[in-house]
Write a protein that holds these residues in place. Structure first.
Motif, short mmCIF file in Angstrom:
data_model
loop_
_atom_site.label_atom_id
_atom_site.label_comp_id
_atom_site.label_asym_id
_atom_site.label_seq_id
_atom_site.Cartn_x
_atom_site.Cartn_y
_atom_site.Cartn_z
N ALA A 52 -54.60 47.69 16.49
CA ALA A 52 -54.89 46.42 17.17
C ALA A 52 -54.05 45.28 16.60
N ALA A 53 -53.94 45.24 15.26
CA ALA A 53 -53.15 44.18 14.65
C ALA A 53 -51.68 44.30 15.02
N GLY A 54 -51.15 45.53 15.06
CA GLY A 54 -49.75 45.73 15.43
C GLY A 54 -49.47 45.34 16.86
N LEU A 55 -50.37 45.73 17.77
CA LEU A 55 -50.17 45.37 19.18
C LEU A 55 -50.31 43.87 19.41
N LEU A 56 -51.24 43.24 18.69
CA LEU A 56 -51.35 41.78 18.79
C LEU A 56 -50.08 41.11 18.28
N GLY A 57 -49.48 41.67 17.23
CA GLY A 57 -48.24 41.12 16.70
C GLY A 57 -47.09 41.27 17.67
N ILE A 58 -47.02 42.42 18.36
CA ILE A 58 -45.92 42.65 19.30
C ILE A 58 -46.05 41.77 20.54
N ALA A 62 -45.91 35.59 18.65
CA ALA A 62 -45.33 34.24 18.62
C ALA A 62 -46.41 33.19 18.42
N LEU A 63 -47.63 33.48 18.84
CA LEU A 63 -48.74 32.54 18.67
C LEU A 63 -49.51 32.77 17.37
N GLY A 64 -49.16 33.80 16.63
CA GLY A 64 -49.82 34.08 15.36
C GLY A 64 -51.18 34.74 15.50
N VAL A 65 -51.46 35.35 16.64
CA VAL A 65 -52.78 35.94 16.88
C VAL A 65 -53.05 37.07 15.90
N HIS A 66 -52.06 37.87 15.58
CA HIS A 66 -52.26 38.97 14.65
C HIS A 66 -52.61 38.46 13.25
N ARG A 67 -52.09 37.32 12.88
CA ARG A 67 -52.42 36.73 11.58
C ARG A 67 -53.87 36.25 11.55
N TRP A 97 -40.10 37.12 15.65
CA TRP A 97 -40.87 37.14 14.42
C TRP A 97 -42.14 37.97 14.61
N GLY A 98 -42.86 37.73 15.70
CA GLY A 98 -44.08 38.47 15.98
C GLY A 98 -43.83 39.95 16.23
N VAL A 99 -42.76 40.28 16.95
CA VAL A 99 -42.45 41.69 17.22
C VAL A 99 -42.13 42.42 15.92
N ILE A 100 -41.35 41.78 15.07
CA ILE A 100 -40.99 42.42 13.79
C ILE A 100 -42.24 42.63 12.93
N GLU A 101 -43.11 41.63 12.85
CA GLU A 101 -44.33 41.80 12.07
C GLU A 101 -45.25 42.85 12.69
N GLY A 102 -45.31 42.90 14.02
CA GLY A 102 -46.13 43.92 14.68
C GLY A 102 -45.66 45.33 14.35
#
Length: 123
Positions: A52-58, A62-67, A97-102
């Motif tokens: 879930a955290a990875g998909l939210l990051g991908i 960009a909105l930081g939802v995974h964080r 940035w979000g895709v890489i973190e995801g």
């Protein structure tokens, strides 16, 4: 020759306790086992899903939802504010940035193995 002990026909009456004007304190029951653990959903940190955290990051990184999902609210707020400011300028590198973190979350990078409370991510 010794005499056998003499027994009385009636057992002795127990002594009555003296009443002091206050009722006696009730005895607390003694439990030998530990009390049951409380429900884990109430006040205890729960493990978050790595998927879930990875998909939210991908998709919403960009909105930081995974964080926010992982409990890193400061970085999540920074990403959210940057997304609002930089989207007005037309810059979209925050999505990268979000895709890489995801992807880092999904592959199990060392930094993303635990959430903000130190609880390991579950699969």
């Amino acid at each position: 020759m010794p005499q056998p002990p003499q027994y009385s026909a009636q057992p002795p009456m127990p002594q009555q306790p003296q009443y002091s004007g206050q009722p006696p304190m009730p005895q607390q029951p003694h439990y030998s086992a530990q009390p049951p653990m409380p429900q884990p959903g109430y006040g205890y940190p729960q493990s978050k899903s790595k998927i879930a955290a990875g998909l939210l990051g991908i998709f919403l990184g960009a909105l930081g939802v995974h964080r926010f999902y992982l409990g890193y609210t400061k970085i999540g707020i920074i990403q959210l504010v940057l997304a609002m400011v930089l989207s007005a300028l037309g810059l979209g590198f925050l999505a990268l940035w979000g895709v890489i973190e995801g992807i880092m979350i999904l592959v199990g990078a060392v930094y993303f193995q635990r959430d903000a409370h130190g609880v390991p991510l579950r699969k």
